[in-house]
Motif scaffolding. Structure first.
Motif, mmCIF file in Angstrom:
data_model
loop_
_atom_site.group_PDB
_atom_site.id
_atom_site.type_symbol
_atom_site.label_atom_id
_atom_site.label_comp_id
_atom_site.label_asym_id
_atom_site.label_seq_id
_atom_site.Cartn_x
_atom_site.Cartn_y
_atom_site.Cartn_z
ATOM 1 N N ASN A 182 0.813 -1.229 0.000
ATOM 2 C CA ASN A 182 0.000 0.000 0.000
ATOM 3 C C ASN A 182 0.844 1.276 0.000
ATOM 4 O O ASN A 182 0.612 2.197 0.783
ATOM 5 C CB ASN A 182 -0.942 0.002 1.207
ATOM 6 C CG ASN A 182 -1.996 -1.082 1.106
ATOM 7 O OD1 ASN A 182 -2.437 -1.429 0.015
ATOM 8 N ND2 ASN A 182 -2.392 -1.636 2.240
ATOM 9 N N GLY A 183 1.847 1.287 -0.852
ATOM 10 C CA GLY A 183 2.668 2.495 -0.982
ATOM 11 C C GLY A 183 3.842 2.553 -0.030
ATOM 12 O O GLY A 183 4.775 3.336 -0.221
ATOM 13 N N TYR A 184 3.826 1.730 1.019
ATOM 14 C CA TYR A 184 4.943 1.688 1.966
ATOM 15 C C TYR A 184 6.021 0.742 1.451
ATOM 16 O O TYR A 184 5.727 -0.340 0.951
ATOM 17 C CB TYR A 184 4.457 1.215 3.337
ATOM 18 C CG TYR A 184 5.571 1.020 4.335
ATOM 19 C CD1 TYR A 184 6.177 2.109 4.962
ATOM 20 C CD2 TYR A 184 6.020 -0.252 4.656
ATOM 21 C CE1 TYR A 184 7.196 1.932 5.874
ATOM 22 C CE2 TYR A 184 7.041 -0.441 5.568
ATOM 23 C CZ TYR A 184 7.628 0.654 6.172
ATOM 24 O OH TYR A 184 8.640 0.469 7.071
ATOM 25 N N HIS A 255 -3.056 -8.604 4.136
ATOM 26 C CA HIS A 255 -3.830 -9.187 3.040
ATOM 27 C C HIS A 255 -2.975 -9.391 1.796
ATOM 28 O O HIS A 255 -3.235 -10.300 0.995
ATOM 29 C CB HIS A 255 -5.018 -8.289 2.690
ATOM 30 C CG HIS A 255 -6.050 -8.206 3.761
ATOM 31 N ND1 HIS A 255 -6.097 -7.168 4.680
ATOM 32 C CD2 HIS A 255 -7.075 -9.036 4.079
ATOM 33 C CE1 HIS A 255 -7.100 -7.362 5.518
ATOM 34 N NE2 HIS A 255 -7.717 -8.477 5.175
ATOM 35 N N SER A 256 -1.977 -8.535 1.602
ATOM 36 C CA SER A 256 -1.137 -8.646 0.419
ATOM 37 C C SER A 256 0.238 -8.065 0.708
ATOM 38 O O SER A 256 0.397 -7.228 1.612
ATOM 39 C CB SER A 256 -1.771 -7.936 -0.779
ATOM 40 O OG SER A 256 -1.853 -6.546 -0.548
ATOM 41 N N LEU A 257 1.220 -8.496 -0.067
ATOM 42 C CA LEU A 257 2.592 -8.038 0.114
ATOM 43 C C LEU A 257 3.373 -8.316 -1.160
ATOM 44 O O LEU A 257 3.275 -9.403 -1.719
ATOM 45 C CB LEU A 257 3.256 -8.752 1.293
ATOM 46 C CG LEU A 257 4.723 -8.403 1.592
ATOM 47 C CD1 LEU A 257 4.829 -6.961 2.072
ATOM 48 C CD2 LEU A 257 5.301 -9.357 2.640
ATOM 49 N N GLU A 258 4.121 -7.330 -1.614
ATOM 50 C CA GLU A 258 5.000 -7.532 -2.770
ATOM 51 C C GLU A 258 6.441 -7.587 -2.286
ATOM 52 O O GLU A 258 6.870 -6.743 -1.496
ATOM 53 C CB GLU A 258 4.838 -6.392 -3.789
ATOM 54 C CG GLU A 258 5.681 -6.607 -5.046
ATOM 55 C CD GLU A 258 5.498 -5.511 -6.075
ATOM 56 O OE1 GLU A 258 4.492 -5.558 -6.804
ATOM 57 O OE2 GLU A 258 6.356 -4.606 -6.130
ATOM 58 N N ILE A 259 7.172 -8.584 -2.742
ATOM 59 C CA ILE A 259 8.571 -8.743 -2.346
ATOM 60 C C ILE A 259 9.429 -8.872 -3.601
ATOM 61 O O ILE A 259 9.124 -9.652 -4.507
ATOM 62 C CB ILE A 259 8.776 -9.990 -1.464
ATOM 63 C CG1 ILE A 259 7.898 -9.925 -0.217
ATOM 64 C CG2 ILE A 259 10.248 -10.119 -1.061
ATOM 65 C CD1 ILE A 259 8.006 -11.141 0.681
ATOM 66 N N GLU A 278 11.222 -11.789 -11.070
ATOM 67 C CA GLU A 278 10.413 -10.582 -11.017
ATOM 68 C C GLU A 278 9.861 -10.404 -9.615
ATOM 69 O O GLU A 278 9.879 -11.337 -8.807
ATOM 70 C CB GLU A 278 9.263 -10.690 -12.024
ATOM 71 C CG GLU A 278 8.357 -11.882 -11.761
ATOM 72 C CD GLU A 278 7.298 -12.042 -12.842
ATOM 73 O OE1 GLU A 278 7.147 -11.134 -13.664
ATOM 74 O OE2 GLU A 278 6.609 -13.078 -12.841
ATOM 75 N N PRO A 279 9.379 -9.209 -9.287
ATOM 76 C CA PRO A 279 8.749 -9.023 -7.967
ATOM 77 C C PRO A 279 7.598 -10.013 -7.781
ATOM 78 O O PRO A 279 6.885 -10.339 -8.725
ATOM 79 C CB PRO A 279 8.238 -7.575 -8.027
ATOM 80 C CG PRO A 279 9.112 -6.905 -9.024
ATOM 81 C CD PRO A 279 9.420 -7.955 -10.054
ATOM 82 N N ILE A 280 7.422 -10.475 -6.559
ATOM 83 C CA ILE A 280 6.403 -11.479 -6.261
ATOM 84 C C ILE A 280 5.294 -10.815 -5.458
ATOM 85 O O ILE A 280 5.529 -10.265 -4.380
ATOM 86 C CB ILE A 280 7.000 -12.646 -5.467
ATOM 87 C CG1 ILE A 280 8.211 -13.213 -6.186
ATOM 88 C CG2 ILE A 280 5.950 -13.743 -5.270
ATOM 89 C CD1 ILE A 280 9.196 -13.889 -5.288
ATOM 90 N N LYS A 281 4.081 -10.856 -5.990
ATOM 91 C CA LYS A 281 2.929 -10.286 -5.297
ATOM 92 C C LYS A 281 2.184 -11.420 -4.584
ATOM 93 O O LYS A 281 1.662 -12.327 -5.229
ATOM 94 C CB LYS A 281 1.999 -9.589 -6.296
ATOM 95 C CG LYS A 281 0.768 -8.942 -5.654
ATOM 96 C CD LYS A 281 1.150 -7.788 -4.741
ATOM 97 C CE LYS A 281 -0.094 -7.099 -4.157
ATOM 98 N NZ LYS A 281 -0.841 -6.345 -5.179
ATOM 99 N N PHE A 282 2.182 -11.371 -3.257
ATOM 100 C CA PHE A 282 1.485 -12.365 -2.448
ATOM 101 C C PHE A 282 0.121 -11.818 -2.045
ATOM 102 O O PHE A 282 0.012 -10.704 -1.532
ATOM 103 C CB PHE A 282 2.286 -12.708 -1.197
ATOM 104 C CG PHE A 282 3.594 -13.395 -1.465
ATOM 105 C CD1 PHE A 282 3.646 -14.769 -1.661
ATOM 106 C CD2 PHE A 282 4.781 -12.667 -1.537
ATOM 107 C CE1 PHE A 282 4.855 -15.413 -1.912
ATOM 108 C CE2 PHE A 282 5.991 -13.303 -1.786
ATOM 109 C CZ PHE A 282 6.030 -14.678 -1.975
#
Length: 294
Positions: A182-184, A255-259, A278-282
């Motif tokens: 969320n932008g952080y 709920h979600s996290l991109e790493i 590539e970045p992983i969106k969980f």
């Protein structure tokens, strides 16, 4: 008039854990002796085949399908059944059996098969990593590298997994990761990062002891680099549900996290390694899979 017996599909991964238990077919068949069910066993021969078999029998109208194997087999079968009316059973014969242990499914073949008679069904969440489902845990870092090493071994089982873990540990270098939500955004060096739906890796190693498989949230565990002499202490905490008490461990829910891995390596989904560049969106999908539970 004789009523036709209802088919139940058992998809068996003969390469799970130590291999097929002795008299597996007989033990499953006897569990349904003189019942209205007809067990059908299909042995897989290659990775990914369990999903194909499940999809084939879905089209035939079979609505009770068991995964006979470890978490990788559960993953293959489960992703074919998500968001359907079909209920999945689990007969855990893998190396760790993390999801089965979380759900308190017996490790005995016959007892696990007979759970179905209770008709107790749980609706559980499942996670997505760039749209790829996982049901127990996904991870980056050390456990993913262990999974990659273990996957290259010709023999499976807990003993060989333990050997792979030790071998990887003495050669492993922690990585750098960028986490966004969320932008952080933050950058962090980590020994491993686990995205958990269930509470454990398997073999009662609790990487996210407070995880709830029905809460619509992912439990994230980040272990920072630690001195080698601390490894036994962290290991004990892992198996005693006290990992969160270590100063090297952070735990949070979302709920979600991109790493993004600063140096792309492996990730694992339910113990199965994948190379990702590539970045992983969980993300989490609430209550998307029906499972037989005790």
């Amino acid at each position: 008039m004789v009523r036709e017996r209802e088919p139940i599909l058992f998809i068996v991964n003969p390469f799970s854990g130590r291999g097929i238990p002795k008299n597996l077919s007989d033990r499953i068949t006897k569990s349904f002796h003189n019942s209205r069910f007809n067990p059908v066993l299909v042995l897989t021969e290659k990775p990914g085949e369990a999903s194909e078999v499940a999809q084939t029998y879905l089209k035939k109208g079979v609505n009770k399908i068991f995964a006979v194997g470890g978490d990788g087999t559960v993953n293959e079968v489960g992703k074919a059944l998500v968001n359907t009316d079909v209920t999945m059973g689990i007969i855990p014969i893998g190396s760790g059996n993390g999801l089965a242990r979380h759900l308190r499914i017996p490790l005995d073949v016959a007892k696990a098969a007979r759970i179905m008679y209770k008709q107790k069904i749980a609706l559980i969440d499942y996670g997505l990593a760039n749209k790829n489902p996982f049901f127990c845990t996904a991870g980056l870092g050390f456990d993913a590298q262990v999974g990659a090493r273990y996957g290259k071994l010709t023999k499976r089982g807990f003993r060989n997994y333990f050997k792979a873990t030790l071998s990887e540990y003495f050669n492993y270098e922690p990585g750098y990761y960028k986490l966004r939500d969320n932008g952080y955004s933050m950058e962090k060096e980590a020994f491993l990062i686990t995205i958990a739906n269930a509470s454990q890796f398997g073999n009662n190693a609790y990487i996210a002891p407070e995880a709830d498989i029905t809460d619509g949230l992912l439990d994230v565990t980040v272990i920072s680099p630690f001195p080698r002499f601390m490894a036994p202490s962290i290991g004990i905490k892992l198996f005693t549900k006290k990992l969160g008490k270590s100063k090297y461990v952070e735990m949070f829910r979302m709920h979600s996290l991109e790493i993004q891995q600063m140096e792309p390596k492996y990730i694992h989904l339910d113990g199965e390694p994948q190379r990702v560049d590539e970045p992983i969106k969980f993300t989490i999908k609430p209550l998307g899979l029906k499972v037989y539970v005790p």
